[in-house]
Design a protein around this motif. Structure first.
Motif, PDB file in Angstrom:
ATOM      1  N   PRO A 273      33.839   5.989  23.259  1.00 25.14           N
ATOM      2  CA  PRO A 273      33.856   5.507  24.648  1.00 25.14           C
ATOM      3  C   PRO A 273      34.990   4.527  24.931  1.00 25.14           C
ATOM      4  N   VAL A 274      36.230   5.019  24.943  1.00 22.78           N
ATOM      5  CA  VAL A 274      37.383   4.198  25.286  1.00 22.78           C
ATOM      6  C   VAL A 274      38.215   4.927  26.335  1.00 22.78           C
ATOM      7  N   VAL A 275      39.053   4.174  27.031  1.00 22.51           N
ATOM      8  CA  VAL A 275      39.978   4.741  28.007  1.00 22.51           C
ATOM      9  C   VAL A 275      41.364   4.803  27.364  1.00 22.51           C
ATOM     10  N   VAL A 276      41.951   5.988  27.349  1.00 17.62           N
ATOM     11  CA  VAL A 276      43.263   6.200  26.737  1.00 17.62           C
ATOM     12  C   VAL A 276      44.304   6.379  27.837  1.00 17.62           C
ATOM     13  N   ASP A 277      45.346   5.560  27.793  1.00 18.78           N
ATOM     14  CA  ASP A 277      46.479   5.685  28.708  1.00 18.78           C
ATOM     15  C   ASP A 277      47.624   6.353  27.958  1.00 18.78           C
TER      16      ASP A 277
ATOM     17  N   HIS B 227      57.134   1.284  42.977  1.00 16.76           N
ATOM     18  CA  HIS B 227      56.914   0.148  42.089  1.00 16.76           C
ATOM     19  C   HIS B 227      55.498   0.210  41.534  1.00 16.76           C
ATOM     20  N   PRO B 228      55.328  -0.097  40.240  1.00 17.97           N
ATOM     21  CA  PRO B 228      53.974  -0.110  39.682  1.00 17.97           C
ATOM     22  C   PRO B 228      53.083  -1.105  40.407  1.00 17.97           C
ATOM     23  N   VAL B 229      51.785  -0.818  40.424  1.00 14.26           N
ATOM     24  CA  VAL B 229      50.839  -1.698  41.096  1.00 14.26           C
ATOM     25  C   VAL B 229      50.927  -3.118  40.540  1.00 14.26           C
ATOM     26  N   ALA B 230      50.991  -3.234  39.216  1.00 17.77           N
ATOM     27  CA  ALA B 230      51.005  -4.559  38.599  1.00 17.77           C
ATOM     28  C   ALA B 230      52.218  -5.367  39.055  1.00 17.77           C
ATOM     29  N   THR B 231      53.364  -4.698  39.211  1.00 20.41           N
ATOM     30  CA  THR B 231      54.573  -5.401  39.650  1.00 20.41           C
ATOM     31  C   THR B 231      54.478  -5.764  41.113  1.00 20.41           C
TER      32      THR B 231
ATOM     33  N   LEU C 285      50.150  -8.621  39.328  1.00 23.47           N
ATOM     34  CA  LEU C 285      49.048  -8.550  38.379  1.00 23.47           C
ATOM     35  C   LEU C 285      49.588  -8.281  36.985  1.00 23.47           C
ATOM     36  N   THR C 286      48.852  -8.737  35.971  1.00 26.51           N
ATOM     37  CA  THR C 286      49.194  -8.331  34.617  1.00 26.51           C
ATOM     38  C   THR C 286      48.681  -6.903  34.399  1.00 26.51           C
ATOM     39  N   GLU C 287      49.176  -6.234  33.361  1.00 25.41           N
ATOM     40  CA  GLU C 287      48.728  -4.866  33.075  1.00 25.41           C
ATOM     41  C   GLU C 287      47.223  -4.843  32.793  1.00 25.41           C
ATOM     42  N   ARG C 288      46.718  -5.867  32.122  1.00 24.99           N
ATOM     43  CA  ARG C 288      45.286  -5.908  31.804  1.00 24.99           C
ATOM     44  C   ARG C 288      44.449  -6.113  33.059  1.00 24.99           C
ATOM     45  N   GLN C 289      44.948  -6.958  33.966  1.00 22.98           N
ATOM     46  CA  GLN C 289      44.217  -7.162  35.224  1.00 22.98           C
ATOM     47  C   GLN C 289      44.201  -5.879  36.044  1.00 22.98           C
ATOM     48  N   GLU C 290      45.332  -5.179  36.096  1.00 18.46           N
ATOM     49  CA  GLU C 290      45.370  -3.915  36.829  1.00 18.46           C
ATOM     50  C   GLU C 290      44.406  -2.908  36.214  1.00 18.46           C
TER      51      GLU C 290
ATOM     52  N   ARG D 247      38.199 -11.730  37.963  1.00 16.39           N
ATOM     53  CA  ARG D 247      38.321 -12.912  38.832  1.00 16.39           C
ATOM     54  C   ARG D 247      39.780 -13.322  38.997  1.00 16.39           C
ATOM     55  N   ARG D 248      40.550 -13.280  37.905  1.00 11.63           N
ATOM     56  CA  ARG D 248      41.967 -13.639  38.000  1.00 11.63           C
ATOM     57  C   ARG D 248      42.719 -12.648  38.891  1.00 11.63           C
ATOM     58  N   ALA D 249      42.395 -11.368  38.744  1.00 14.98           N
ATOM     59  CA  ALA D 249      43.056 -10.353  39.574  1.00 14.98           C
ATOM     60  C   ALA D 249      42.695 -10.541  41.037  1.00 14.98           C
ATOM     61  N   GLU D 250      41.414 -10.796  41.309  1.00 18.67           N
ATOM     62  CA  GLU D 250      40.972 -10.993  42.695  1.00 18.67           C
ATOM     63  C   GLU D 250      41.639 -12.223  43.311  1.00 18.67           C
ATOM     64  N   ARG D 251      41.789 -13.283  42.513  1.00 20.54           N
ATOM     65  CA  ARG D 251      42.441 -14.488  43.044  1.00 20.54           C
ATOM     66  C   ARG D 251      43.916 -14.202  43.352  1.00 20.54           C
ATOM     67  N   THR D 252      44.573 -13.464  42.456  1.00 19.70           N
ATOM     68  CA  THR D 252      45.988 -13.128  42.677  1.00 19.70           C
ATOM     69  C   THR D 252      46.146 -12.306  43.956  1.00 19.70           C
ATOM     70  N   LEU D 253      45.274 -11.326  44.144  1.00 14.82           N
ATOM     71  CA  LEU D 253      45.332 -10.492  45.349  1.00 14.82           C
ATOM     72  C   LEU D 253      45.065 -11.324  46.599  1.00 14.82           C
ATOM     73  N   ALA D 254      44.084 -12.234  46.515  1.00 17.89           N
ATOM     74  CA  ALA D 254      43.777 -13.093  47.659  1.00 17.89           C
ATOM     75  C   ALA D 254      44.944 -13.993  48.006  1.00 17.89           C
ATOM     76  N   GLU D 255      45.599 -14.537  46.985  1.00 18.20           N
ATOM     77  CA  GLU D 255      46.748 -15.397  47.233  1.00 18.20           C
ATOM     78  C   GLU D 255      47.883 -14.636  47.904  1.00 18.20           C
ATOM     79  N   ARG D 256      48.085 -13.376  47.481  1.00 13.05           N
ATOM     80  CA  ARG D 256      49.146 -12.562  48.089  1.00 13.05           C
ATOM     81  C   ARG D 256      48.797 -12.233  49.541  1.00 13.05           C
ATOM     82  N   MET D 257      47.520 -12.012  49.825  1.00  9.29           N
ATOM     83  CA  MET D 257      47.102 -11.629  51.169  1.00  9.29           C
ATOM     84  C   MET D 257      47.050 -12.817  52.132  1.00  9.29           C
ATOM     85  N   PHE D 258      46.551 -13.968  51.622  1.00  8.94           N
ATOM     86  CA  PHE D 258      46.290 -15.093  52.509  1.00  8.94           C
ATOM     87  C   PHE D 258      47.214 -16.290  52.275  1.00  8.94           C
ATOM     88  N   GLY D 259      48.104 -16.149  51.293  1.00  7.19           N
ATOM     89  CA  GLY D 259      49.098 -17.210  51.073  1.00  7.19           C
ATOM     90  C   GLY D 259      48.554 -18.445  50.435  1.00  7.19           C
TER      91      GLY D 259
END
Length: 212
Positions: free
Chosen positions: A27-31, A148-152, A156-161, A200-212
């Motif tokens: 049960p793992v995700v392979v990229d 552009h990749p989503v993370a860039t 976001l970091t690759e792990r957060q994405e 939580r870190r990803a959500e905060r990063t997205l919120a900061e980008r959206m709301f400054g």
């Protein structure tokens, strides 16, 4: 100059390639990177997954795999090997799909790529319809932001994405939820607390980008 480039997302169910088989057992995700078909008929596979010796054992026991190499970096295993088994993705590449990402989970694959123009798209759709277990999930025009990749794009970091993408695909954000944090963490190969922290870190990063 081509008039339009289209993004194509394809689902593959029931494939019997080595990576699909291994993720049914573990049960793992392979990229994975798009497999490179060599002149001798072997395909070069390059892929990564959360560190898990069971995946390495499953691949090592597969008679279709040759020269399996594994290296571990920051809790993830990077693999390289040769496979003498043809992959479904080659069928789509042969008719013009440019593969950008390839993910395996529980034996199923998700392919994201691009085609140049509607004529090529028709060829990909025809081939997908002829191949057992392949279904066209989504088609949309390629915009400037898609280069552009989503993370860039969102800082976001690759792990957060990966945490966000896996949670979304598994239904963690659905109302009502189709899965819980423990299940998503298991798919990522990390602890529940690690998943929630990345989320939580990803959500905060997205919120900061959206709301400054």
């Amino acid at each position: 100059m081509i008039p339009e480039c289209l993004v194509v997302e394809v689902g593959v169910r029931g494939d019997d390639c080595p990576l699909a088989t291994a993720t049914r057992e573990v049960p793992v995700v392979v990229d994975a990177r798009p497999p490179q078909l060599r002149a001798d008929g072997y395909a070069l596979l390059q892929f990564s997954a959360p560190a898990d010796d069971r995946l390495a054992d499953a691949l090592d026991d597969d008679d279709r795999i040759r020269y399996l190499h594994r290296s571990r970096v920051d809790g993830r295993d990077n693999y390289r090997c040769l496979s003498k088994h043809p992959c479904v993705v080659h069928e789509l590449v042969s008719v013009g799909l440019v593969v950008e990402s390839l993910t395996y989970r529980a034996g199923d694959a998700r392919i994201r790529g691009a085609v140049v123009g509607h004529d090529v798209l028709e060829g990909v759709m025809d081939r997908a319809g002829e191949t057992v277990g392949v279904s066209l999930q989504r088609v949309y025009p390629l915009g400037d932001d898609d280069d552009h990749p989503v993370a860039t794009r969102w800082d976001l970091t690759e792990r957060q994405e990966a945490a966000l993408r896996t949670a979304f695909e598994m239904g963690y954000f659905d109302v009502p939820r189709r899965t819980d944090a423990a299940a998503v963490a298991g798919a990522l190969g990390i602890s529940k607390s690690a998943f929630l922290e990345r989320l939580r870190r990803a959500e905060r990063t997205l919120a900061e980008r959206m709301f400054g």
